[in-house]
Design a protein around this motif. Structure first.
Motif, mmCIF file in Angstrom:
data_model
loop_
_atom_site.group_PDB
_atom_site.id
_atom_site.type_symbol
_atom_site.label_atom_id
_atom_site.label_comp_id
_atom_site.label_asym_id
_atom_site.label_seq_id
_atom_site.Cartn_x
_atom_site.Cartn_y
_atom_site.Cartn_z
ATOM 1 N N ALA A 133 0.874 -1.181 0.000
ATOM 2 C CA ALA A 133 0.000 0.000 0.000
ATOM 3 C C ALA A 133 0.902 1.218 0.000
ATOM 4 C CB ALA A 133 -0.912 0.009 1.220
ATOM 5 N N THR A 134 0.394 2.338 -0.487
ATOM 6 C CA THR A 134 1.185 3.572 -0.495
ATOM 7 C C THR A 134 0.907 4.376 0.771
ATOM 8 O OG1 THR A 134 -0.487 4.927 -1.613
ATOM 9 C CG2 THR A 134 1.012 3.646 -3.014
ATOM 10 N N MET A 169 3.037 16.017 -5.131
ATOM 11 C CA MET A 169 4.132 15.093 -4.824
ATOM 12 C C MET A 169 3.560 13.823 -4.213
ATOM 13 S SD MET A 169 7.068 17.466 -3.092
ATOM 14 C CE MET A 169 7.802 18.861 -3.948
ATOM 15 N N PRO A 170 3.481 12.729 -4.940
ATOM 16 C CA PRO A 170 2.941 11.488 -4.376
ATOM 17 C C PRO A 170 3.830 10.942 -3.256
ATOM 18 C CG PRO A 170 3.094 11.384 -6.782
ATOM 19 C CD PRO A 170 3.876 12.577 -6.350
ATOM 20 N N ASP A 176 9.909 8.389 0.720
ATOM 21 C CA ASP A 176 9.277 9.640 0.301
ATOM 22 C C ASP A 176 8.999 10.549 1.492
ATOM 23 O OD1 ASP A 176 9.163 9.256 -2.475
ATOM 24 O OD2 ASP A 176 7.374 8.035 -2.315
ATOM 25 N N ILE A 177 8.317 10.003 2.494
ATOM 26 C CA ILE A 177 7.938 10.850 3.632
ATOM 27 C C ILE A 177 9.160 11.225 4.468
ATOM 28 C CG2 ILE A 177 7.348 8.937 5.222
ATOM 29 C CD1 ILE A 177 4.892 10.755 6.037
ATOM 30 N N SER A 440 8.212 10.175 -7.438
ATOM 31 C CA SER A 440 7.372 10.559 -6.299
ATOM 32 C C SER A 440 8.093 11.642 -5.517
ATOM 33 C CB SER A 440 7.061 9.338 -5.428
ATOM 34 O OG SER A 440 8.250 8.667 -5.045
ATOM 35 N N ALA A 441 7.655 11.870 -4.278
ATOM 36 C CA ALA A 441 8.192 12.978 -3.492
ATOM 37 C C ALA A 441 9.717 12.916 -3.363
ATOM 38 C CB ALA A 441 7.541 12.996 -2.109
ATOM 39 N N TYR A 442 10.262 11.715 -3.208
ATOM 40 C CA TYR A 442 11.714 11.556 -3.024
ATOM 41 C C TYR A 442 12.475 12.114 -4.223
ATOM 42 C CZ TYR A 442 16.199 9.224 -2.224
ATOM 43 O OH TYR A 442 17.529 8.962 -2.035
ATOM 44 N N GLU A 443 12.094 11.661 -5.413
ATOM 45 C CA GLU A 443 12.786 12.099 -6.625
ATOM 46 C C GLU A 443 12.506 13.571 -6.914
ATOM 47 O OE1 GLU A 443 12.452 7.766 -6.659
ATOM 48 O OE2 GLU A 443 10.922 9.341 -6.465
#
Length: 507
Positions: A133-134, A169-170, A176-177, A440-443
């Protein structure tokens, strides 16, 4: 009428059903199974949840197997948590051994063997259908409750989700978070303060540590894409049998936070996506949560409230949840009050505390003219249980000691080759085996940081160039000034000399 005849009539009346029902086994009185006195559970009440409890080795696993088989036979899909690795044999037909023949003869129920359609699933790197899950799908409230954050910290998580949503930003996985948290406390601190308010670095530090704790328990494997579609739990095979989805959890017994994270997210998603069913003839899905204490022991107060709320509401979606544990006291009273079917296998009294627990357990069951509940609980044999359920009108059925029927499928685990064969044929294994790592948010934040650093470098380069130019521009003026001073100095010197000479000549 004899005592047995009165009791048999009492049981048959209490467990009568006009609609479809599953048969758990036969009633027991004074240690003897009564043929043709069946303990039947109406299909329409199986979304009212339940409890399967009892000491180790008393038959809980086989009871889950029996229930799952019969649900599958009626075209009802099942999802079961396999903590100990005991359920994979349900995919293969069982063997009618002498003790099975004897048991079914006592019950008065013919035995038949059968295998059932199975999907083997995993939260970790084991072979099977990968469940993911995301972070975005969790949302800020659920994600905060899983991390057991206080109100202030949860508020910061809400800001993080809002910031990512505003900037498209997904939040896919934990990296990511984590990247967003690092960004808002460093490069993006001014940006966040301008639009969302000041955020304490000590608060973000606490949130980050709790995410790392979840990550270390396997959260990095669970959070990601592609996300599992709950509709894939609802499949029926070509023979009309519901799929039995077995989540293999043998390698996460020491990771209760991951287990509770998954369970809560799954229940929340099922509740959100499934339509209201109303009063239908059978459930859409039945979930068995083995070793349920792993959820409740590690759950915060907020998490327990979330679980209790979902359990109350999800039955209207046609979902039945069955908690499996050694002692009913492992289940919070708020959840226990929602459970319509109770199957209580034997409890053992080795200590004074055990005896107290048995007395408390006995108080959770209806009073009976035929059993002393606390004594019966310690005298039940393997594969026997005290049962009470809800009839079609929602009224509790009489408490009855029951000799449980034997499973139709194999009562042992599959070999690795048999497991591999099931996975090789599975369409879902192929569907969810690919790991997707889209931007996503990281990239996106890495690019943003690179842009910020590049712009800062350009500005610094420009400043250095302007400084150099100013320095270059000032150098000719300096030389001229020095020349002028030199000339002036020389002229003064000459005037001085000539002035002295003039005085001498005058004399």
């Amino acid at each position: 009428m004899s005592k047995k005849e009165v009791f048999s009539a009492h049981i048959n009346q209490g467990y009568s059903s006009k609609g479809e029902s599953i048969i758990l086994g036969g009633a027991i009185l004074d240690g003897e199974a009564l043929a043709d006195s069946y303990v039947k559970i109406p299909l329409k009440t199986l979304n009212r949840h339940g409890l399967i409890a009892g000491a180790t080795g008393t038959g809980k696993t086989k009871t889950i197997q029996v229930l799952s088989e019969q649900l599958s036979s009626f075209g009802i899909p099942v999802l079961m948590m396999d903590i100990k690795g005991d359920f994979s044999g349900i995919a293969k037909p069982g063997e009618e051994l002498p003790f099975i023949t004897e048991r079914h003869a006592k019950i008065g129920l013919p035995y038949s063997s059968s295998g059932f359609p199975v999907e083997l699933m995993t939260l970790s790197a084991q072979n099977g259908v990968r469940l993911r899950a995301t972070v975005t799908e969790f949302g800020p409230v659920l994600f905060s409750r899983i991390l057991n954050l206080n109100d202030t910290q949860a508020g910061v998580v809400a800001v993080i989700f809002k910031y990512c949503d505003d900037n498209k930003m997904p939040l896919i996985d934990l990296k990511d978070i984590k990247k967003v948290i690092n960004y808002i406390t460093e490069e993006g601190k001014a940006e966040i303060e301008e639009h969302y308010g000041k955020i304490s670095t000590s608060t973000t530090g606490t949130i980050l540590r709790k995410i790392i704790e979840l990550e270390q328990q396997g959260g990095d494997l669970f959070f990601g894409e592609m996300s599992f579609d709950i509709n894939d739990l609802m499949r029926i095979d070509e023979n009309g049998k519901g799929y039995i989805n077995i989540i293999r959890l043998t390698d996460i017994q020491d990771k209760p936070k991951l287990f509770s994270t998954f369970m809560l997210s799954l229940l929340a998603e099922i509740y959100q996506q499934m339509p209201e069913q109303g009063d239908s003839g059978q459930p859409e899905l039945v979930i068995f949560i083995d070793e349920a204490h792993l959820i409740f022991n590690e759950a915060s107060k907020a998490l327990l409230e979330q679980i209790e709320s979902i359990v109350k509401l999800i039955r209207s979606k046609g979902i039945g949840i069955y908690f499996v544990t050694q002692n009913p006291m492992d289940v919070p009273s708020g959840v226990l009050a929602q459970l319509g079917l109770k199957i209580q296998h034997a409890l053992r009294a080795f200590t004074a505390n055990d005896r107290k627990a048995i007395k408390m357990t006995a108080e959770n069951y209806p009073l009976s003219d035929y059993y002393k509940t606390d004594e019966t609980l310690t005298n039940l044999g393997i594969g026997e249980a005290l049962v009470t359920a809800l009839n079609e009108k929602g009224i509790p059925t009489p408490l009855v000691a029951t000799m449980m029927r034997a499973p139709m499928s194999r009562m042992d685990v599959l070999s690795e080759n048999e497991i591999a064969a099931i996975n090789n044929k599975s369409k879902l294994v192929k569907k969810y085996s690919e790991i997707i790592d889209r931007e996503s948010a990281y990239e996106m934040l890495n690019k943003k940081i690179q842009t910020i650093e590049s712009e800062a470098k350009e500005i610094e380069t420009k400043k250095q160039e302007e400084k150099r130019q100013r320095k270059t521009a000032s150098e000719p003026m300096s030389q001229t000034t020095k020349g002028v001073i030199k000339v002036l100095t020389s002229a003064t010197f000459i005037r001085g000399v000539f002035g002295v000479l003039t005085k001498l000549f005058k004399k």
